[in-house]
Structure formats: structure tokens, C-alpha cells
Scaffold this active site. Structure first.
Site, mmCIF file in Angstrom:
data_model
loop_
_atom_site.group_PDB
_atom_site.id
_atom_site.type_symbol
_atom_site.label_atom_id
_atom_site.label_comp_id
_atom_site.label_asym_id
_atom_site.label_seq_id
_atom_site.Cartn_x
_atom_site.Cartn_y
_atom_site.Cartn_z
ATOM 1 N N PRO A 1 0.836 -1.214 0.000
ATOM 2 C CA PRO A 1 0.000 0.000 0.000
ATOM 3 C C PRO A 1 0.872 1.266 0.000
ATOM 4 C CG PRO A 1 -0.652 -1.518 1.754
ATOM 5 C CD PRO A 1 0.644 -2.018 1.192
ATOM 6 N N GLU A 2 0.619 2.142 -0.963
ATOM 7 C CA GLU A 2 1.318 3.421 -1.042
ATOM 8 C C GLU A 2 0.287 4.528 -0.793
ATOM 9 O OE1 GLU A 2 3.814 3.648 -4.572
ATOM 10 O OE2 GLU A 2 4.091 1.478 -4.589
#
Ligand SMILES: [Zn+2]
Length: 284
Positions: free
Chosen positions: A2-3
Site C-alpha cells: 500500500p502506497e
């Protein structure tokens, strides 16, 4: 992993279901997720608190609590936060449950057990090294330029450094460099003002587009309701298979390791300029 767009999506989709709810209990299946304070203190201090707000900073989620303290969560490689009915049996990858009053609990799902949680008086002690938020209006091409000055590391590695810009990871660094037509091995300090401006624009463009598509589900990322995001369907180079062709020019996309991360780029659209400036073996 997850960014920024995935964490932003989680924040947006959790908020309406958890804000103004009270924490009624905490169940931990993997104690090492709690980084601070002790597990016992973490659980006892959370119980009874109202969740008053949730904000994102870089790839961190910050839950504001009625005591004034903050619960900080980093999902690392494989974490998701899922909204589940209180009656739901946790699956084998659920490492923690934050029980709330009302209909939903928050399940912290994390197959690789790398996620982390902190309970702190404020966020500054945990987040003090984070660089600027790339989607804030205060993040300008000049901000980026100042942070690249005299840097000799490859631009790809610099973009992954959370103290330079917060929230960008491997996928969106590759996408932004492709959109800006900049080779990932260019030295940070060698970018012209025009290239820095293109990169700044590309960073904002790829991040906003991915938020619009609710993040990229290339691996284990799920939205709080269990749905996947669709941002990866728009990817131009990131996560391509070897032999895939550049959507712009048809040249095979290449993958090289930079600081142990696979970097995807088009050697024709993103030429190393001046040629041979950096040998890729410098950074294997
Ligand atoms: Zn190309």
C-alpha cells in the site's frame, strides 16, 4: 504494497463507519505488531476511547482519540484494514481486531505480519522524519528541486526515500518516472529544471489518478469493504511482465533492480541522458 493512494482510499472509506465510535476492546493475534507502548498498555489505554478523526500522512494512518493521543498504523508490505461485522470469524491472516461499539469492527489483515501500530501522545515522535506530502499545494516543483540538488543517487531510489517525499513507493515511482520520461537511474542532481517540473507534475497526476481508482490491487491490498482497487489497470510500466511492450512506443519494457526493488521502465521513452551517465551495476 500500500502506497499513498491505497492508504488514502482506506482512510476515506473507513471514516464514515468508525468516526465517533468508541473502542470497546482490542484482540491481538500477533503481539509484535505493537511497536509502542507495551501490549498490555496499548490495549488498556485504547479501550473506552472515542475515535474522533482519521488522517493520512505518507503511508501512515493516524487515528485521533478522545484523550488527545493518536493510534498510528503502518500497513507495510501486505496489510489491509477491513470493516467486519462484530459476529464475523477472523480469517487466518487477521493479526488484530479493534472492536467498536455499533455494527463494525476493524480487522487488521496482514499475511506477512510486517504491519505496525503505535499509541503515542502525538504523531511527531513517530513521523518526525517524513518529507512533504506530494499532493499538498505547498509541494511545488521548487520543493522537489531543492530536495534533489547535489544528490548523486538514482532518482528512483530518491523517490522511495520517505524523508524526501512522503507516500511514494515502488509502483508510483515507476509510473511517475515513465510519465515524466525520466530514466530511473538518472542521478537526482542531474535533472534539469524542466525535468523536475515534469516529474513534479507526473507524481501528482499518477497519485490523483490512482486515488480516483481506489488504489492498485496488485497483491494483497483490499479496500475496507473487501473490494479491490482498479488503479493497476491504468499502469503503463509498473508490474509488467517481461516481454510486455511499452504502450507508447512498443519497445519491450525493461526491469532492473535498484536498491533491491524491481524497477520497470521503457528504455526508449526514458533514455539515459547523457548516455551512460550511471552504470546500472552501481546500484545492484
Ligand atoms: Zn516507450
Amino acid at each position: 504494497m500500500p502506497e499513498l493512494p491505497e492508504v488514502e482510499t482506506i482512510k476515506n472509506e473507513l471514516s464514515p463507519y468508525i468516526i465517533n465510535h468508541h473502542i470497546t476492546g482490542v484482540t491481538l493475534f500477533w503481539h509484535r505488531m505493537v511497536h509502542q507502548p507495551s501490549v498490555e498498555e496499548f490495549c488498556s489505554r485504547l479501550i473506552g476511547q472515542k475515535l474522533t478523526g482519521i488522517v493520512r500522512r505518507g503511508k501512515y494512518l493516524i487515528f485521533n482519540l478522545s484523550s488527545g493521543e493518536v493510534l498510528i498504523i503502518h500497513l507495510r508490505m501486505t496489510g489491509s484494514l477491513l470493516l467486519k461485522p462484530a459476529s464475523d470469524e477472523p480469517d487466518k491472516f487477521i493479526r488484530a481486531i479493534i472492536h467498536l461499539d455499533g455494527e463494525n469492527d476493524i480487522h487488521f489483515r496482514d499475511p506477512r505480519k510486517l504491519g505496525r501500530m503505535w499509541l503515542a501522545a502525538n504523531d511527531s515522535e513517530v513521523l518526525k522524519k517524513l518529507g512533504p506530502e506530494p499532493l499538498e499545494t505547498s509541494f511545488t516543483p521548487q520543493t522537489l528541486n531543492r530536495r534533489l540538488q547535489n544528490r548523486t543517487a538514482p532518482i528512483k531510489a530518491i523517490l522511495l526515500d520517505q524523508s524526501v517525499v512522503a507516500g511514494i513507493g515502488n509502483m508510483y515511482a515507476d509510473e511517475a518516472l515513465f510519465a515524466a520520461r525520466i530514466h530511473p537511474l538518472r542521478r537526482g542532481g542531474s535533472l534539469s529544471p524542466d525535468e523536475v517540473e515534469r516529474l513534479h507534475h507526473a507524481i501528482q497526476q499518477v497519485l490523483w489518478a490512482a486515488i480516483g481508482n481506489k488504489g492498485a490491487s496488485t497483491d494483497t491490498y483490499f479496500r475496507p469493504g473487501g473490494e479491490t482497487g482498479t488503479a493497476h489497470f491504468q499502469f503503463q510500466v509498473a508490474h509488467r511482465l517481461s516481454g510486455d511492450l511499452c504502450p507508447v512506443c512498443g519497445t519491450p519494457i525493461e526491469r532492473i533492480p535498484i536498491r533491491n526493488r524491481g524497477s520497470y521502465f521503457c528504455p526508449r521513452c526514458q533514455p539515459l541522458n547523457p548516455p551512460g551517465e550511471i552504470k546500472s551495476t552501481d546500484f545492484l
